[in-house]
Design a protein around this motif. Structure first.
Motif, PDB file in Angstrom:
ATOM      1  N   GLY A  62       0.812  -1.204   0.000  1.00  0.00           N
ATOM      2  CA  GLY A  62       0.000   0.000   0.000  1.00  0.00           C
ATOM      3  C   GLY A  62       0.850   1.260   0.000  1.00  0.00           C
ATOM      4  N   PHE A  63       1.972   1.209   0.700  1.00  0.00           N
ATOM      5  CA  PHE A  63       2.885   2.351   0.762  1.00  0.00           C
ATOM      6  C   PHE A  63       3.536   2.603  -0.599  1.00  0.00           C
ATOM      7  CE2 PHE A  63       7.336   3.750   1.343  1.00  0.00           C
ATOM      8  CZ  PHE A  63       7.113   5.005   1.876  1.00  0.00           C
ATOM      9  N   ILE A  64       3.942   1.518  -1.292  1.00  0.00           N
ATOM     10  CA  ILE A  64       4.660   1.662  -2.558  1.00  0.00           C
ATOM     11  C   ILE A  64       3.726   2.064  -3.698  1.00  0.00           C
ATOM     12  CG2 ILE A  64       6.009   0.437  -4.310  1.00  0.00           C
ATOM     13  CD1 ILE A  64       7.172  -1.267  -2.064  1.00  0.00           C
ATOM     14  N   PHE A  65       2.600   1.363  -3.819  1.00  0.00           N
ATOM     15  CA  PHE A  65       1.753   1.542  -5.002  1.00  0.00           C
ATOM     16  C   PHE A  65       0.594   2.520  -4.795  1.00  0.00           C
ATOM     17  CE2 PHE A  65       3.707  -2.663  -5.573  1.00  0.00           C
ATOM     18  CZ  PHE A  65       4.246  -2.505  -6.844  1.00  0.00           C
ATOM     19  N   LEU A  66       0.092   2.629  -3.572  1.00  0.00           N
ATOM     20  CA  LEU A  66      -1.036   3.512  -3.320  1.00  0.00           C
ATOM     21  C   LEU A  66      -0.631   4.778  -2.582  1.00  0.00           C
ATOM     22  CD1 LEU A  66      -3.753   0.889  -2.261  1.00  0.00           C
ATOM     23  CD2 LEU A  66      -3.282   1.826  -4.539  1.00  0.00           C
ATOM     24  N   LYS A  67       0.656   4.896  -2.291  1.00  0.00           N
ATOM     25  CA  LYS A  67       1.177   6.060  -1.575  1.00  0.00           C
ATOM     26  C   LYS A  67       0.512   6.227  -0.208  1.00  0.00           C
ATOM     27  CE  LYS A  67       3.525   6.861  -5.284  1.00  0.00           C
ATOM     28  NZ  LYS A  67       4.962   6.497  -5.332  1.00  0.00           N
ATOM     29  N   GLU A  68       0.077   5.107   0.389  1.00  0.00           N
ATOM     30  CA  GLU A  68      -0.503   5.167   1.729  1.00  0.00           C
ATOM     31  C   GLU A  68       0.605   5.436   2.744  1.00  0.00           C
ATOM     32  OE1 GLU A  68      -4.292   2.138   1.134  1.00  0.00           O
ATOM     33  OE2 GLU A  68      -2.510   1.442   2.186  1.00  0.00           O
ATOM     34  N   ARG A  70       0.535  13.027  11.997  1.00  0.00           N
ATOM     35  CA  ARG A  70       0.668  12.085  10.884  1.00  0.00           C
ATOM     36  C   ARG A  70      -0.176  10.846  11.120  1.00  0.00           C
ATOM     37  NH1 ARG A  70       6.191  13.819  10.979  1.00  0.00           N
ATOM     38  NH2 ARG A  70       6.758  12.079  12.351  1.00  0.00           N
ATOM     39  N   ASP A  71      -0.210  10.355  12.373  1.00  0.00           N
ATOM     40  CA  ASP A  71      -1.019   9.174  12.678  1.00  0.00           C
ATOM     41  C   ASP A  71      -2.504   9.488  12.542  1.00  0.00           C
ATOM     42  OD1 ASP A  71       1.188   7.703  13.082  1.00  0.00           O
ATOM     43  OD2 ASP A  71       1.023   7.552  15.260  1.00  0.00           O
ATOM     44  N   MET A  72      -2.904  10.700  12.950  1.00  0.00           N
ATOM     45  CA  MET A  72      -4.300  11.075  12.828  1.00  0.00           C
ATOM     46  C   MET A  72      -4.724  11.143  11.366  1.00  0.00           C
ATOM     47  SD  MET A  72      -5.429  11.281  15.835  1.00  0.00           S
ATOM     48  CE  MET A  72      -4.837  11.442  17.521  1.00  0.00           C
ATOM     49  N   GLU A  73      -3.803  11.567  10.490  1.00  0.00           N
ATOM     50  CA  GLU A  73      -4.124  11.666   9.072  1.00  0.00           C
ATOM     51  C   GLU A  73      -4.375  10.300   8.457  1.00  0.00           C
ATOM     52  OE1 GLU A  73      -0.868  13.700   7.363  1.00  0.00           O
ATOM     53  OE2 GLU A  73      -1.435  15.672   8.156  1.00  0.00           O
ATOM     54  N   ASN A  74      -3.834   9.233   9.071  1.00  0.00           N
ATOM     55  CA  ASN A  74      -4.042   7.888   8.536  1.00  0.00           C
ATOM     56  C   ASN A  74      -5.456   7.394   8.766  1.00  0.00           C
ATOM     57  OD1 ASN A  74      -1.447   7.629   7.588  1.00  0.00           O
ATOM     58  ND2 ASN A  74      -0.657   6.772   9.486  1.00  0.00           N
TER      59      ASN A  74
END
Length: 381
Positions: A112-118, A331-335
């Motif tokens: 998700g981090f690599i392809f969806l920029k999560e 940053r955690d809240m933005e997730n």
């Protein structure tokens, strides 16, 4: 917690934990690809009444694009991931494969981090590192006894993580729930696998090396007898169909966090079941690896409470500015989804409670956390 809620967690936990054992036993009577086909075909059919009821209730008509999304998801989970998974079970210990598969949510985070920029929070990174360390301890890469089986198991787990991301994205785009998406993926995947199995009976099979005879003339229902039928039904209806179905029901009834306990317990319970049923020994390094993976899983579930405790210790030692804590919290809240204010408040509360237990940094950080909570409350109002 009510008895019903407890059963919704305990039953799928046992079923998922026994999955590798049942598949290993059945592997002696079935071609591994055939077993994979039968499992997902019957499992998908077992979920079909619930998926059909959901589609009718919400008046959902699937377009060609929707069907293609389901077909792609089914190909990844059934044809690729679970075929590799079934082969790995035949080549190495069922308990090892079970532990590796349980790590798939961590691989899902990476994908998700690599392809969806999560975004990956510090909590997720901490859990990721622990899980990878636990896998390395269990696998012991410097003394591999069965590198092919372990490699296939790892690939299966990584691709399962891909499936998790695809299923989440595609179900959102189609507008269906997770159970319906799972049912359609299983049925499409079984159909795609059936096509490939049919090709193994044609002249194309002549290109397959002789060492891979299991991929030539793959049977469809060979080996199903009155003696093997109970095992097949257990694998297909209970382990594949009912376990997934109950997992999704549990998410609705008791919440995502409590339902995730199913996969938190699996790495510990599966080796115990494998010891009792298959006689697979549990070596000391496996126990150490299981503990590390369980810790990583626990951090994923209650991440903020643990992670901020660790963060506060480092801040206390290195005298980093308070603003770093606030930036990490933001940053955690933005997730979290923008409309998920209750969980944001719960996360802030957990952070606050943990910092109160850290007496060394209480005076320095308590005021900052309280200020952040007040700011969030103002936004809510």
């Amino acid at each position: 917690m009510k008895i019903k809620s407890i059963l919704l967690i305990l039953i799928p936990t046992f079923l998922f934990s026994s999955m590798e054992i049942a598949l290993k036993i059945a592997g002696g009577s079935f071609n591994p690809i055939e077993l994979n086909f039968i499992r997902f075909l019957i499992g998908g059919l077992a979920l079909l009444p619930f998926a059909w009821a959901y589609l009718r209730k919400h008046s959902i008509l699937l377009s060609k694009t929707d069907l293609l999304r389901c077909a792609a998801t089914g190909f990844v989970i059934v044809v690729v991931s679970m075929s590799l998974y079934q082969l790995s079970i035949q080549l190495t210990d069922a308990s090892i494969v079970a532990i590796m598969l349980s790590a798939n949510p961590i691989f899902g985070l990476i994908i998700g981090f690599i392809f969806l920029k999560e975004k990956l929070s510090r909590t997720n990174i901490f859990a990721l590192v622990l899980t990878l360390i636990g896998l390395l301890v269990i696998i012991d890469p410097f003394h591999l006894k069965n590198p092919i089986g372990i490699t296939l198991g790892l690939l299966s787990s990584i691709i399962f993580g891909v499936y998790g991301v695809m299923s989440r994205v595609h179900s959102h785009k189609i507008g269906i729930n997770a159970l319906t998406m799972t049912c359609l993926s299983f049925l499409f995947g079984a159909g795609e696998l059936a096509i490939l199995m049919g090709l193994s009976h044609t002249g194309l099979a002549s290109f397959i090396p002789k060492n891979y005879s299991e991929f030539v003339n793959i049977p469809f229902f060979q080996g199903i007898t009155w003696s093997t039928l109970p095992l097949i039904l257990y694998i297909s209806v209970l382990v594949t169909g009912a376990a997934f179905g109950l997992y999704f029901v549990a998410m609705d009834e008791v919440g995502v966090v409590q339902a995730s306990l199913i996969f938190l317990v699996k790495p510990a319970l599966a080796p115990i079941l494998a010891l009792g049923v298959l006689g697979e020994a549990i070596v000391p390094r496996t126990i150490v690896g299981i503990v590390i993976i369980l810790l990583g899983s626990a951090i994923t579930l209650v991440g903020a409470k643990i992670a901020y405790g660790v963060i506060s210790i480092f801040i206390s030692d290195s005298k980093k500015p308070k603003e770093e804590v606030e930036r990490q919290m933001e940053r955690d809240m933005e997730n979290l989804p923008s409309d998920d204010q209750p969980n944001k408040n719960k996360l802030t509360t957990k952070i606050h409670d943990q910092l109160e237990n850290q007496k060394e940094v209480q005076a320095e950080l308590k005021e900052e956390i309280q200020s952040h909570r007040s700011s969030m409350q103002e936004q809510k109002n």
